[in-house]
Write a protein that holds these residues in place. Sequence first.
Motif, PDB file in Angstrom:
ATOM      1  N   ARG A 163       0.929  -1.234  -0.024  1.00 28.18           N
ATOM      2  CA  ARG A 163       0.050   0.008  -0.145  1.00 28.18           C
ATOM      3  C   ARG A 163       1.092   1.189   0.003  1.00 28.18           C
ATOM      4  O   ARG A 163       1.957   1.245   0.484  1.00 28.18           O
ATOM      5  CB  ARG A 163      -0.942  -0.065   1.329  1.00 28.18           C
ATOM      6  CG  ARG A 163      -1.900  -1.155   1.010  1.00 28.18           C
ATOM      7  CD  ARG A 163      -3.031  -1.202   2.000  1.00 28.18           C
ATOM      8  NE  ARG A 163      -3.579  -0.046   2.406  1.00 28.18           N
ATOM      9  CZ  ARG A 163      -4.460   0.143   3.259  1.00 28.18           C
ATOM     10  NH1 ARG A 163      -4.927  -0.902   4.049  1.00 28.18           N
ATOM     11  NH2 ARG A 163      -4.751   1.500   3.649  1.00 28.18           N
ATOM     12  N   SER A 164       0.182   2.386  -0.255  1.00 31.56           N
ATOM     13  CA  SER A 164       0.854   3.494  -0.422  1.00 31.56           C
ATOM     14  C   SER A 164       1.379   4.110   0.807  1.00 31.56           C
ATOM     15  O   SER A 164       0.713   3.681   1.682  1.00 31.56           O
ATOM     16  CB  SER A 164       0.261   4.578  -1.414  1.00 31.56           C
ATOM     17  OG  SER A 164      -0.875   5.052  -0.577  1.00 31.56           O
ATOM     18  N   THR A 165       2.342   4.899   0.929  1.00 33.07           N
ATOM     19  CA  THR A 165       2.970   5.446   2.133  1.00 33.07           C
ATOM     20  C   THR A 165       2.632   7.027   1.991  1.00 33.07           C
ATOM     21  O   THR A 165       3.483   7.963   1.878  1.00 33.07           O
ATOM     22  CB  THR A 165       4.545   5.514   2.224  1.00 33.07           C
ATOM     23  OG1 THR A 165       5.043   5.942   1.015  1.00 33.07           O
ATOM     24  CG2 THR A 165       4.696   3.961   2.471  1.00 33.07           C
ATOM     25  N   SER A 166       1.390   7.439   2.399  1.00 37.54           N
ATOM     26  CA  SER A 166       1.012   8.619   2.377  1.00 37.54           C
ATOM     27  C   SER A 166       0.667   9.252   3.627  1.00 37.54           C
ATOM     28  O   SER A 166       0.161  10.424   3.802  1.00 37.54           O
ATOM     29  CB  SER A 166      -0.481   8.758   1.458  1.00 37.54           C
ATOM     30  OG  SER A 166      -1.345   7.845   2.214  1.00 37.54           O
ATOM     31  N   GLU A 167       1.152   8.422   4.836  1.00 36.64           N
ATOM     32  CA  GLU A 167       0.902   9.027   6.115  1.00 36.64           C
ATOM     33  C   GLU A 167       2.558   8.900   6.575  1.00 36.64           C
ATOM     34  O   GLU A 167       3.399   8.534   5.910  1.00 36.64           O
ATOM     35  CB  GLU A 167       0.170   8.016   6.984  1.00 36.64           C
ATOM     36  CG  GLU A 167      -1.198   8.040   6.702  1.00 36.64           C
ATOM     37  CD  GLU A 167      -1.874   9.262   6.889  1.00 36.64           C
ATOM     38  OE1 GLU A 167      -1.630  10.034   7.897  1.00 36.64           O
ATOM     39  OE2 GLU A 167      -3.061   9.569   6.458  1.00 36.64           O
ATOM     40  N   GLU A 193      11.166  14.088   5.966  1.00 39.94           N
ATOM     41  CA  GLU A 193       9.866  13.429   5.684  1.00 39.94           C
ATOM     42  C   GLU A 193      10.061  11.907   5.570  1.00 39.94           C
ATOM     43  O   GLU A 193      10.577  11.488   4.537  1.00 39.94           O
ATOM     44  CB  GLU A 193       9.211  14.154   4.736  1.00 39.94           C
ATOM     45  CG  GLU A 193       7.816  13.656   4.200  1.00 39.94           C
ATOM     46  CD  GLU A 193       7.021  13.865   3.115  1.00 39.94           C
ATOM     47  OE1 GLU A 193       6.010  13.411   2.824  1.00 39.94           O
ATOM     48  OE2 GLU A 193       7.351  14.788   2.719  1.00 39.94           O
ATOM     49  N   ASN A 246       7.797   8.325   5.435  1.00 37.40           N
ATOM     50  CA  ASN A 246       6.124   8.049   5.368  1.00 37.40           C
ATOM     51  C   ASN A 246       6.074   6.532   5.733  1.00 37.40           C
ATOM     52  O   ASN A 246       6.909   5.739   5.419  1.00 37.40           O
ATOM     53  CB  ASN A 246       5.883   8.303   3.974  1.00 37.40           C
ATOM     54  CG  ASN A 246       6.097   9.920   3.517  1.00 37.40           C
ATOM     55  OD1 ASN A 246       6.852   9.860   2.743  1.00 37.40           O
ATOM     56  ND2 ASN A 246       4.980  10.674   3.964  1.00 37.40           N
ATOM     57  N   GLU A 305       2.187   3.703   5.789  1.00 43.38           N
ATOM     58  CA  GLU A 305       0.902   3.611   5.342  1.00 43.38           C
ATOM     59  C   GLU A 305      -0.135   4.180   6.117  1.00 43.38           C
ATOM     60  O   GLU A 305      -1.125   4.373   5.591  1.00 43.38           O
ATOM     61  CB  GLU A 305       0.726   1.985   4.963  1.00 43.38           C
ATOM     62  CG  GLU A 305       1.714   1.542   4.142  1.00 43.38           C
ATOM     63  CD  GLU A 305       1.478  -0.229   4.192  1.00 43.38           C
ATOM     64  OE1 GLU A 305       0.345  -0.469   4.190  1.00 43.38           O
ATOM     65  OE2 GLU A 305       2.364  -0.737   3.847  1.00 43.38           O
ATOM     66  N   ASP A 365      -1.646   6.424   9.876  1.00 40.29           N
ATOM     67  CA  ASP A 365      -1.461   7.348  10.978  1.00 40.29           C
ATOM     68  C   ASP A 365      -1.088   6.678  12.186  1.00 40.29           C
ATOM     69  O   ASP A 365      -0.469   6.862  13.107  1.00 40.29           O
ATOM     70  CB  ASP A 365      -2.641   8.150  11.122  1.00 40.29           C
ATOM     71  CG  ASP A 365      -2.258   9.481  12.184  1.00 40.29           C
ATOM     72  OD1 ASP A 365      -1.432   9.887  12.162  1.00 40.29           O
ATOM     73  OD2 ASP A 365      -3.257   9.332  12.975  1.00 40.29           O
ATOM     74  N   SER A 381      10.871  10.166   2.055  1.00 38.79           N
ATOM     75  CA  SER A 381      10.748  10.988   0.786  1.00 38.79           C
ATOM     76  C   SER A 381      11.701  12.085   0.560  1.00 38.79           C
ATOM     77  O   SER A 381      12.147  12.344  -0.549  1.00 38.79           O
ATOM     78  CB  SER A 381       9.318  11.756   0.970  1.00 38.79           C
ATOM     79  OG  SER A 381       8.358  10.552   1.319  1.00 38.79           O
TER      80      SER A 381
END
Length: 188
Positions: A45-49, A67, A69, A71, A73, A177
């Motif tokens: 899954r994406s690492t947007s948290e 930063e 990241n 998956e 919170d 990131s």
Amino acid sequence: MAVMEITAALVKKLRDATGAGMMECKAALTEANGDLEAATKKAGRSTSEGLIGHYIHMGGKIGVLVEINCESDFVARTDKFQELTKEIAMHIAAANPTYVRREEVPADVVAREKDIYKEQVKDKPAQVIDKIVEGKLNSYYQQFCLLEQASVRDPNVTIQQLVQDAIRILGENITISRFTRLKVGESA
């Protein structure tokens, strides 16, 4: 669909696996209907948290923002993830990398470095020049790319290995990131 009872033992098992707080573990298990694997495993899954980590060193002379990241919170709030973020920020302050990963090194920089290395070994036999140049280029990456640098705390472990260990423990993808390192008196 039957609702699974969230036992203290199940909460403890998730806490041991992730390092998250008891209430966070109970909430994650409740959301996953008691499925321990679903509460921890989210591979692919994406690492947007994640978090923006920071570190100020030497009486305010060096500052780092990084930063990192993940998956969810949920994982970003765990002690393990926060420790990783702090350790990487401290590492950046000490080791001063230029890039996160080797793929970020501009092609003209790689070409220039290869030219320098070829000039240094021009008297060697032709069949070994490429291997020597490749070895020197790998050394360049280890010096300037964060993920390939040896940890300042444990030179036997790279930053990539620290991230991989955290992925294994937390059960989520983790990526670095970007970062910024500022030092008083240095221009960008």
